[in-house]
Design a protein around this motif. Structure first.
Motif, short mmCIF file in Angstrom:
data_model
loop_
_atom_site.label_atom_id
_atom_site.label_comp_id
_atom_site.label_asym_id
_atom_site.label_seq_id
_atom_site.Cartn_x
_atom_site.Cartn_y
_atom_site.Cartn_z
N GLY A 141 0.80 -1.22 0.00
CA GLY A 141 0.00 0.00 0.00
C GLY A 141 0.83 1.27 0.00
N LEU A 142 2.15 1.16 0.23
CA LEU A 142 2.97 2.38 0.31
C LEU A 142 3.02 3.15 -1.00
CD1 LEU A 142 5.93 1.16 2.57
CD2 LEU A 142 3.85 2.39 3.24
N PRO A 143 3.22 2.50 -2.17
CA PRO A 143 3.18 3.28 -3.42
C PRO A 143 1.83 3.94 -3.66
CG PRO A 143 4.19 1.13 -3.79
CD PRO A 143 3.58 1.09 -2.42
N TRP A 144 0.75 3.31 -3.21
CA TRP A 144 -0.58 3.90 -3.39
C TRP A 144 -0.77 5.09 -2.45
CZ3 TRP A 144 -3.16 2.40 -7.54
CH2 TRP A 144 -2.84 1.17 -8.10
N LEU A 145 -0.14 5.04 -1.29
CA LEU A 145 -0.19 6.19 -0.38
C LEU A 145 0.53 7.38 -1.00
CD1 LEU A 145 -0.76 7.53 2.37
CD2 LEU A 145 1.34 6.45 3.22
N ALA A 146 1.71 7.14 -1.57
CA ALA A 146 2.45 8.22 -2.24
C ALA A 146 1.66 8.77 -3.42
CB ALA A 146 3.82 7.72 -2.70
N PHE A 147 1.00 7.87 -4.17
CA PHE A 147 0.17 8.34 -5.28
C PHE A 147 -1.00 9.17 -4.79
CE2 PHE A 147 -3.77 7.39 -7.68
CZ PHE A 147 -3.51 8.19 -8.79
N ALA A 148 -1.61 8.78 -3.67
CA ALA A 148 -2.73 9.55 -3.12
C ALA A 148 -2.30 10.97 -2.77
CB ALA A 148 -3.30 8.85 -1.89
N VAL A 149 -1.08 11.11 -2.23
CA VAL A 149 -0.56 12.45 -1.93
C VAL A 149 -0.36 13.24 -3.22
CG1 VAL A 149 1.39 13.72 -0.95
CG2 VAL A 149 0.51 11.69 0.22
N GLN A 150 0.24 12.59 -4.21
CA GLN A 150 0.42 13.24 -5.51
C GLN A 150 -0.91 13.69 -6.10
OE1 GLN A 150 2.63 10.23 -7.76
NE2 GLN A 150 4.22 11.75 -8.09
N ALA A 151 -1.88 12.77 -6.11
CA ALA A 151 -3.18 13.08 -6.71
C ALA A 151 -3.86 14.24 -5.99
CB ALA A 151 -4.08 11.83 -6.67
N ALA A 152 -3.77 14.27 -4.65
CA ALA A 152 -4.37 15.37 -3.89
C ALA A 152 -3.72 16.70 -4.26
CB ALA A 152 -4.24 15.10 -2.40
N ALA A 153 -2.39 16.69 -4.41
CA ALA A 153 -1.68 17.91 -4.79
C ALA A 153 -2.08 18.36 -6.20
CB ALA A 153 -0.18 17.70 -4.70
N TRP A 154 -2.14 17.40 -7.14
CA TRP A 154 -2.51 17.75 -8.52
C TRP A 154 -3.92 18.32 -8.59
CZ3 TRP A 154 -0.85 12.22 -10.33
CH2 TRP A 154 0.55 12.14 -10.31
N LEU A 155 -4.86 17.64 -7.96
CA LEU A 155 -6.24 18.10 -8.02
C LEU A 155 -6.40 19.42 -7.27
CD1 LEU A 155 -8.10 14.71 -7.48
CD2 LEU A 155 -8.05 16.07 -9.57
N GLY A 156 -5.77 19.55 -6.12
CA GLY A 156 -5.88 20.79 -5.35
C GLY A 156 -5.33 21.98 -6.10
N MET A 157 -4.14 21.83 -6.69
CA MET A 157 -3.55 22.94 -7.44
C MET A 157 -4.39 23.28 -8.67
SD MET A 157 -0.79 23.90 -5.79
CE MET A 157 0.19 24.80 -6.99
N GLY A 158 -4.91 22.25 -9.34
CA GLY A 158 -5.72 22.50 -10.53
C GLY A 158 -7.05 23.14 -10.21
N LEU A 159 -7.71 22.68 -9.15
CA LEU A 159 -9.03 23.21 -8.79
C LEU A 159 -8.96 24.63 -8.23
CD1 LEU A 159 -10.52 20.01 -7.15
CD2 LEU A 159 -11.31 21.07 -9.26
#
Length: 266
Positions: A185-203
């Motif tokens: 689950g560790l790579p998915w946790l890192a991806f979740a952080v990335q995705a939150a940053a991408w969506l937050g910056m875009g929105l």
């Protein structure tokens, strides 16, 4: 297996979360493409973790090579975390606190058993959760899908770099050659952080090219200002934790103290 002999899932997860929060940034290309690329990267990394565990059990040469490379990787992660934490202390708080605390953190990392970090990890996870609860209300009102759609239309489709950390592959040395399920689950946790940053910056900012910390400074709920300072303090606490954690992990690898036995991976 005694709890003091191995790092728990929350301990490994907090270390990865701390690193991912420092490394995550808005993608140079389309957010949609970045999300798909990030999903693929996480799946590939999970498969590599499983393969590393399989090779560890079957190949003495692989074990020798890995136990030579892993300490160097942990040392590089430790140095990078120290530099990142020092930069935040100096730039955001005009403080040299890390330099004062560093000898104590290095000493603690060299003395404590791996499981000694597990209780601290649980406390820090609650701090992270409270930080998220505080952050979301002040950002939700500023998020608009139209900005994200416009940003995707204005940016080319590009793949993103996967976040790869030594913690992903620390399971077999720690757990007698077995790969604990929580490592997957560790790579998915890192991806979740990335995705939150991408969506937050875009929105929030759309196609605007802003540093990641501007997302914290954009917070506004009419309650108090400078929430970014509070959240950065939470990250610094996690960074201090990761420094000590990595020191213990490094010592565990160098001393060959990986536990043996059937219960090591539990």
């Amino acid at each position: 297996m005694k709890q003091k002999e191995v790092f728990s899932g929350p301990a490994l997860g907090l270390s990865v979360l701390t690193a991912a929060l420092a490394d995550a940034a808005a993608p140079a290309g389309s957010v949609r493409t970045a999300l798909l690329s990030g999903l693929l990267n996480a799946a590939v990394l999970s498969a590599l973790i499983l393969l590393a565990g399989a090779f560890w059990q079957r190949s003495q040469a692989f074990r020798l090579a890995w136990m030579t490379a892993l300490p160097l990787w942990l040392l590089a992660e430790l140095a990078r975390t120290v530099l990142q934490a020092h930069a935040v202390c100096r730039e955001e708080f005009r403080s040299m606190a890390l330099l004062g605390a560093l000898p104590l953190l290095l000493w603690a990392g060299g003395q404590l058993a791996p499981g000694s970090w597990n209780a601290a990890a649980r406390v820090l996870w609650w701090m992270v959760f409270l930080g998220i609860v505080l952050c979301l209300p002040g950002l939700l009102g500023q998020m608009h899908w139209a900005r994200l759609v416009a940003a995707d239309a204005a940016r080319p489709a590009r793949s993103v770099q996967a976040l790869v950390y030594a913690e992903y592959f620390f399971g077999p040395p720690q757990c007698a050659g077995k790969t604990p399920k929580h490592l997957l689950g560790l790579p998915w946790l890192a991806f979740a952080v990335q995705a939150a940053a991408w969506l937050g910056m875009g929105l929030v900012f759309g196609a605007g090219d802003y540093p990641q910390r501007e997302l914290l400074r954009a917070w506004n709920a009419g309650v108090f200002s400078r929430l970014d300072a509070l959240l950065l303090l939470v990250w610094l606490a996690c960074a201090f934790y990761r420094i000590g954690f990595l020191c213990t992990a490094l010592r565990t690898c160098l001393c060959g103290t990986a536990p043996a036995g059937k219960g090591a991976a539990e």
